[in-house]
Design a protein around this motif. Structure first.
Motif, PDB file in Angstrom:
ATOM      1  N   PRO A 147     -25.993  29.215 -62.795  1.00  0.00           N
ATOM      2  CA  PRO A 147     -27.154  30.099 -62.646  1.00  0.00           C
ATOM      3  C   PRO A 147     -27.012  31.004 -61.420  1.00  0.00           C
ATOM      4  O   PRO A 147     -26.463  30.591 -60.397  1.00  0.00           O
ATOM      5  N   ARG A 155     -37.212  27.872 -70.430  1.00  0.00           N
ATOM      6  CA  ARG A 155     -36.326  26.978 -69.639  1.00  0.00           C
ATOM      7  C   ARG A 155     -35.076  27.702 -69.124  1.00  0.00           C
ATOM      8  O   ARG A 155     -34.013  27.112 -68.978  1.00  0.00           O
ATOM      9  N   VAL A 156     -35.210  28.973 -68.892  1.00  0.00           N
ATOM     10  CA  VAL A 156     -34.066  29.790 -68.477  1.00  0.00           C
ATOM     11  C   VAL A 156     -34.191  30.231 -67.022  1.00  0.00           C
ATOM     12  O   VAL A 156     -33.206  30.401 -66.311  1.00  0.00           O
ATOM     13  N   ASP A 169     -41.965  18.420 -65.464  1.00  0.00           N
ATOM     14  CA  ASP A 169     -40.743  17.691 -65.112  1.00  0.00           C
ATOM     15  C   ASP A 169     -39.879  18.585 -64.221  1.00  0.00           C
ATOM     16  O   ASP A 169     -39.651  19.756 -64.523  1.00  0.00           O
ATOM     17  N   LEU A 170     -39.453  18.023 -63.118  1.00  0.00           N
ATOM     18  CA  LEU A 170     -38.712  18.798 -62.126  1.00  0.00           C
ATOM     19  C   LEU A 170     -37.224  18.763 -62.429  1.00  0.00           C
ATOM     20  O   LEU A 170     -36.705  17.771 -62.926  1.00  0.00           O
ATOM     21  N   LEU A 171     -36.560  19.847 -62.125  1.00  0.00           N
ATOM     22  CA  LEU A 171     -35.104  19.878 -62.240  1.00  0.00           C
ATOM     23  C   LEU A 171     -34.509  19.577 -60.868  1.00  0.00           C
ATOM     24  O   LEU A 171     -35.085  19.918 -59.833  1.00  0.00           O
ATOM     25  N   ASP A 172     -33.362  18.945 -60.890  1.00  0.00           N
ATOM     26  CA  ASP A 172     -32.725  18.554 -59.636  1.00  0.00           C
ATOM     27  C   ASP A 172     -31.814  19.695 -59.161  1.00  0.00           C
ATOM     28  O   ASP A 172     -30.637  19.737 -59.461  1.00  0.00           O
ATOM     29  N   VAL A 173     -32.411  20.620 -58.426  1.00  0.00           N
ATOM     30  CA  VAL A 173     -31.657  21.773 -57.936  1.00  0.00           C
ATOM     31  C   VAL A 173     -31.167  21.458 -56.515  1.00  0.00           C
ATOM     32  O   VAL A 173     -31.908  21.578 -55.554  1.00  0.00           O
ATOM     33  N   LEU A 231     -36.033  29.575 -63.261  1.00  0.00           N
ATOM     34  CA  LEU A 231     -36.741  28.626 -62.409  1.00  0.00           C
ATOM     35  C   LEU A 231     -37.190  29.341 -61.139  1.00  0.00           C
ATOM     36  O   LEU A 231     -36.427  30.121 -60.553  1.00  0.00           O
ATOM     37  N   GLN A 236     -27.787  32.398 -74.663  1.00  0.00           N
ATOM     38  CA  GLN A 236     -28.434  32.138 -73.389  1.00  0.00           C
ATOM     39  C   GLN A 236     -28.345  30.650 -73.037  1.00  0.00           C
ATOM     40  O   GLN A 236     -28.794  29.799 -73.816  1.00  0.00           O
ATOM     41  N   TYR A 237     -27.733  30.354 -71.910  1.00  0.00           N
ATOM     42  CA  TYR A 237     -27.791  28.976 -71.412  1.00  0.00           C
ATOM     43  C   TYR A 237     -29.215  28.636 -70.997  1.00  0.00           C
ATOM     44  O   TYR A 237     -29.982  29.515 -70.640  1.00  0.00           O
ATOM     45  N   ILE A 238     -29.560  27.348 -71.020  1.00  0.00           N
ATOM     46  CA  ILE A 238     -30.816  26.924 -70.391  1.00  0.00           C
ATOM     47  C   ILE A 238     -30.474  26.168 -69.101  1.00  0.00           C
ATOM     48  O   ILE A 238     -29.377  25.638 -68.942  1.00  0.00           O
ATOM     49  N   LEU A 239     -31.431  26.124 -68.188  1.00  0.00           N
ATOM     50  CA  LEU A 239     -31.163  25.587 -66.850  1.00  0.00           C
ATOM     51  C   LEU A 239     -30.825  24.105 -66.856  1.00  0.00           C
ATOM     52  O   LEU A 239     -30.066  23.630 -66.019  1.00  0.00           O
ATOM     53  N   LYS A 240     -31.418  23.401 -67.808  1.00  0.00           N
ATOM     54  CA  LYS A 240     -31.228  21.951 -67.840  1.00  0.00           C
ATOM     55  C   LYS A 240     -29.743  21.575 -67.922  1.00  0.00           C
ATOM     56  O   LYS A 240     -29.332  20.541 -67.414  1.00  0.00           O
ATOM     57  N   PHE A 300     -27.386  22.808 -66.344  1.00  0.00           N
ATOM     58  CA  PHE A 300     -26.749  22.883 -65.028  1.00  0.00           C
ATOM     59  C   PHE A 300     -27.328  21.878 -64.033  1.00  0.00           C
ATOM     60  O   PHE A 300     -26.625  21.341 -63.200  1.00  0.00           O
ATOM     61  N   PHE A 301     -28.628  21.682 -64.113  1.00  0.00           N
ATOM     62  CA  PHE A 301     -29.291  20.922 -63.061  1.00  0.00           C
ATOM     63  C   PHE A 301     -29.657  19.506 -63.457  1.00  0.00           C
ATOM     64  O   PHE A 301     -30.085  18.733 -62.626  1.00  0.00           O
ATOM     65  N   ASP A 302     -29.546  19.209 -64.736  1.00  0.00           N
ATOM     66  CA  ASP A 302     -29.976  17.884 -65.164  1.00  0.00           C
ATOM     67  C   ASP A 302     -29.069  17.433 -66.289  1.00  0.00           C
ATOM     68  O   ASP A 302     -29.498  17.284 -67.414  1.00  0.00           O
ATOM     69  N   TYR A 348     -33.849  31.034 -59.958  1.00  0.00           N
ATOM     70  CA  TYR A 348     -32.579  30.569 -60.506  1.00  0.00           C
ATOM     71  C   TYR A 348     -32.553  30.989 -61.971  1.00  0.00           C
ATOM     72  O   TYR A 348     -33.424  30.580 -62.746  1.00  0.00           O
TER      73      TYR A 348
END
Lengths: 256, 14
Positions: free
Chosen positions: A234, A44-45, A124-128, A47, B4-8, B10-12, A249
């Motif tokens: 990111p 999950r790092v 599940d999609l992330l809202d980028v 995208l 390490q940050y995870i993307l969630k 930032f985006f969710d 990303y």
């Protein structure tokens, strides 16, 4: 019905090679405008955001929006069977459970046809959305790949520090340290060799080297890479396609 | 040490 014909199989090969080590499977979302993918790696790092616009194709039609769940390792094996210069046509019926892949040799009278079983992928999609950017660096993609590879021998992190007139790539590890500085350069005879840096705010970010190693697998897609950096956000690493892009990303690291 | 940050994040943010 989806049907997309690539002038050269090599383009899809490069796209799949750039993605398959980050994500094992993903949904290809097909619309009348082209094909897009959003996929996140297991940790999950990182995208991946892919857009293959309709104009990329020699011929393209998509009568109804369809989602094709594709195992990238399997797709890679099949498209590896075609020659780089072959025409490559992908097609699928609405509600299809398989993707039809056809290679046409441009010289010999030879047509190869394969079917790839499709997968049901619940992603599940992330809202980028659009992101603010503090600093943008554009440099030859091969140079960026070499920087990432060279710095990786020192540390599992790569620090990127951007100031008004330079970008510093720095690694600090147990065996020692490394610094690579690049500065803006305009090469009129070889524009692909130019380096540009634009800056609204100085940047100091660290990224995991192993994820950067995955990103630079896209190097063959484009002579240039654009890196967009924002404080505590990111990083975006973009490789342009003839019409569209492959973007990564990557979440930064943070200090305790 | 670094984490390490995870993307969630930032985006969710939800």
């Amino acid at each position: 019905m989806l049907e997309g014909k690539f002038e050269e199989a090599s383009l899809l090969k490069k796209i799949v090679e750039a993605m398959k080590d980050c994500v094992s499977s993903c949904n290809f979302n097909c619309t009348e405008n082209g094909i897009s993918v959003q996929a996140v790696d297991n940790s999950r790092v990182l995208l991946i955001s892919l857009l293959i616009e309709k104009d990329t194709f020699e011929e393209y039609r998509c009568d109804r929006n369809i989602t094709l769940g594709v195992g990238l390792g399997s797709l890679s094996k099949i498209i590896g069977n075609g020659a780089n210069s072959d025409y490559l046509t992908i097609s699928a019926d609405d509600d299809a459970d398989k993707l039809n892949i056809i290679f046409e040799d441009k010289v010999k009278d030879k047509i190869s046809e394969y079917n790839l079983k499709l997968l049901d992928i619940d992603a599940d999609l992330l809202d980028v959305g659009p992101m603010d950017t503090d600093a943008t660096i554009t440099l030859p993609s091969a140079d960026f790949a070499k920087i990432c590879k060279d710095m990786k021998v020192l540390s599992e992190s790569l620090q990127i520090i951007v100031t008004k007139d330079s970008a510093l790539f720095q690694s600090v590890g147990d065996i020692g340290t490394g610094n690579i500085v690049i500065r803006p350069k305009t090469d009129i005879d070889h524009p692909e060799e130019s380096v540009t840096i634009s800056l609204d705010k100085p940047i100091d970010l660290s990224f995991g080297s192993k994820y950067l190693s995955d990103i630079i697998k896209a190097t063959s897609l484009s002579q240039k890479v654009t890196i967009k950096l924002t404080d505590q956000s990111p990083g975006v690493f973009e490789y342009k396609l003839p019409s569209g892009y492959l973007r990564f990303y990557l979440a930064p690291k943070f200090d305790e | 040490p670094q984490y390490q940050y995870i993307l969630k994040l930032f985006f969710d943010p939800e």
